[in-house]
Design a protein around this motif. Sequence first.
Motif, PDB file in Angstrom:
ATOM      1  N   LYS A  96       0.525  -1.123  -0.087  1.00 30.50           N
ATOM      2  CA  LYS A  96      -0.288   0.246  -0.244  1.00 30.50           C
ATOM      3  C   LYS A  96       0.732   1.511   0.121  1.00 30.50           C
ATOM      4  CE  LYS A  96      -3.706  -1.970   2.507  1.00 30.50           C
ATOM      5  NZ  LYS A  96      -4.161  -1.845   3.506  1.00 30.50           N
ATOM      6  N   ARG A 100       0.968   4.018  -3.133  1.00 25.99           N
ATOM      7  CA  ARG A 100       0.202   5.543  -2.744  1.00 25.99           C
ATOM      8  C   ARG A 100       1.671   6.627  -2.145  1.00 25.99           C
ATOM      9  NH1 ARG A 100      -5.128   5.964   1.359  1.00 25.99           N
ATOM     10  NH2 ARG A 100      -3.539   5.189   2.521  1.00 25.99           N
ATOM     11  N   GLU A 101       2.831   6.278  -1.937  1.00 28.08           N
ATOM     12  CA  GLU A 101       3.633   7.332  -1.567  1.00 28.08           C
ATOM     13  C   GLU A 101       5.461   6.529  -2.078  1.00 28.08           C
ATOM     14  OE1 GLU A 101       4.693   7.462   2.459  1.00 28.08           O
ATOM     15  OE2 GLU A 101       2.514   6.890   3.577  1.00 28.08           O
ATOM     16  N   PHE A 116       2.317   9.150  -8.719  1.00 28.15           N
ATOM     17  CA  PHE A 116       2.077   9.211  -7.010  1.00 28.15           C
ATOM     18  C   PHE A 116       1.066  10.667  -7.085  1.00 28.15           C
ATOM     19  CE2 PHE A 116       6.095   6.271  -7.952  1.00 28.15           C
ATOM     20  CZ  PHE A 116       5.352   5.364  -7.567  1.00 28.15           C
ATOM     21  N   TYR A 119      -2.382   9.030  -6.482  1.00 35.13           N
ATOM     22  CA  TYR A 119      -2.126   7.507  -6.106  1.00 35.13           C
ATOM     23  C   TYR A 119      -2.314   8.477  -4.382  1.00 35.13           C
ATOM     24  CZ  TYR A 119      -2.344   4.496  -9.849  1.00 35.13           C
ATOM     25  OH  TYR A 119      -2.064   3.831 -11.413  1.00 35.13           O
ATOM     26  N   ARG A 120      -1.628   8.926  -4.396  1.00 35.30           N
ATOM     27  CA  ARG A 120      -1.548   9.820  -2.998  1.00 35.30           C
ATOM     28  C   ARG A 120      -3.169   9.937  -1.807  1.00 35.30           C
ATOM     29  NH1 ARG A 120       2.906  10.968  -0.291  1.00 35.30           N
ATOM     30  NH2 ARG A 120       1.609  12.983   0.968  1.00 35.30           N
ATOM     31  N   ASP A 121      -4.202  10.371  -3.266  1.00 38.77           N
ATOM     32  CA  ASP A 121      -5.578  10.835  -3.143  1.00 38.77           C
ATOM     33  C   ASP A 121      -6.640   8.949  -3.252  1.00 38.77           C
ATOM     34  OD1 ASP A 121      -5.043  12.775  -2.116  1.00 38.77           O
ATOM     35  OD2 ASP A 121      -5.346  14.263  -4.051  1.00 38.77           O
ATOM     36  N   LEU A 122      -5.938   8.194  -3.572  1.00 38.10           N
ATOM     37  CA  LEU A 122      -6.612   7.070  -3.087  1.00 38.10           C
ATOM     38  C   LEU A 122      -6.855   6.348  -1.952  1.00 38.10           C
ATOM     39  CD1 LEU A 122      -4.780   4.079  -5.314  1.00 38.10           C
ATOM     40  CD2 LEU A 122      -6.899   5.007  -5.522  1.00 38.10           C
ATOM     41  N   ASP A 124      -8.825   4.908   1.243  1.00 41.39           N
ATOM     42  CA  ASP A 124      -8.236   3.193   1.814  1.00 41.39           C
ATOM     43  C   ASP A 124      -9.582   2.675   1.652  1.00 41.39           C
ATOM     44  OD1 ASP A 124      -6.898   5.666   3.682  1.00 41.39           O
ATOM     45  OD2 ASP A 124      -7.974   5.569   5.028  1.00 41.39           O
ATOM     46  N   LEU A 127      -7.764   1.403  -2.159  1.00 39.70           N
ATOM     47  CA  LEU A 127      -6.602   0.753  -1.846  1.00 39.70           C
ATOM     48  C   LEU A 127      -6.341  -0.242  -1.328  1.00 39.70           C
ATOM     49  CD1 LEU A 127      -3.804   0.912  -2.161  1.00 39.70           C
ATOM     50  CD2 LEU A 127      -3.033   2.008   0.334  1.00 39.70           C
ATOM     51  N   PRO A 182      -7.338  10.230  -8.577  1.00 43.45           N
ATOM     52  CA  PRO A 182      -6.841   9.274  -8.225  1.00 43.45           C
ATOM     53  C   PRO A 182      -6.721   7.874  -8.511  1.00 43.45           C
ATOM     54  CG  PRO A 182      -7.968  10.555  -6.918  1.00 43.45           C
ATOM     55  CD  PRO A 182      -8.246  10.804  -8.112  1.00 43.45           C
TER      56      PRO A 182
END
Length: 286
Positions: A96, A100-101, A116, A119-122, A124, A127, A182
């Motif tokens: 994960k 995301r990071e 990224f 994807y940082r705003d996917l 929870d 994800l 995202p």
Amino acid sequence: MILRKASARAALLLVGAAAVGGAAQAETQLERGEYLVRVVAACGNCHTPFGPTGPDMSQELAGRLVEKNPAFEAWAPNITPDPETGVGAWSDAELKRAIREGIRPDGSLIGPPMPFVFYRDLGDADLDAIVAFLRTLPAVKSETPASVYNFPLPPDYGPPVESVTAPARGPTAEYGEYLAGPVAHCMECHSKFGPAGPMLSTHLGSGGNEFHGPWGISITANLTPHADGIAGRSDEELIDMIRLGIRDGKPMLPPMGYPYYAKMTDEDAQAIVAYLRTLPPLPLPE
């Protein structure tokens, strides 16, 4: 073989109706993860090798060379559960964090074109669903070379992400923004690239990026409601572009993941179009 537009649309209506009907029932986490990985996020568009007739599904998500240019040679890695060449030895938390990071278990940073910024705003839950589904795939032994970057990568892509709640699903502009950002990261390719990547604050959705491949050169379309973009397009036309890869009756070029988006639900396609209608109208960059 290219389907006639009417026939293709009819087929998509059946797919969309079935998908929406399924969504009305209790959706399991694995079903959600499969839909995200194999449809809207189109992970295979980068991570699955191509064969003579398209993606080689016997090597699904086993990695491939994504792009080679003067700036970098980027390889999408094997993300199947193989413990030696894939992500089978990574914990769920490590996987994960990588998604995301952009940070691998050894602390090293994953480089572009992995998006990224988006994807940082996917959310929870999404994800979690993506990781749960990836664990169910057949493990494929396929080692990909390390990517090479001819410029320094940043120290990180931002502070650790604690928790993200996705907006409520529905054919709304708010949910469309989540899908186009995202999840499917449409705005990455469709916002003009600058020295630090897509210029989201000044060129959001205005297109103009060139992609070179066996098909020749494709230029990302302007997705804003400008005369250079979608101002004169109906919702139906835009959905045909997204799911069929057809514009004005003619097939559009890769690298957009039309084979994946073809199974997108009607509701999700409508949400993306609703969001595009809200973008600031911008001309195609010169």
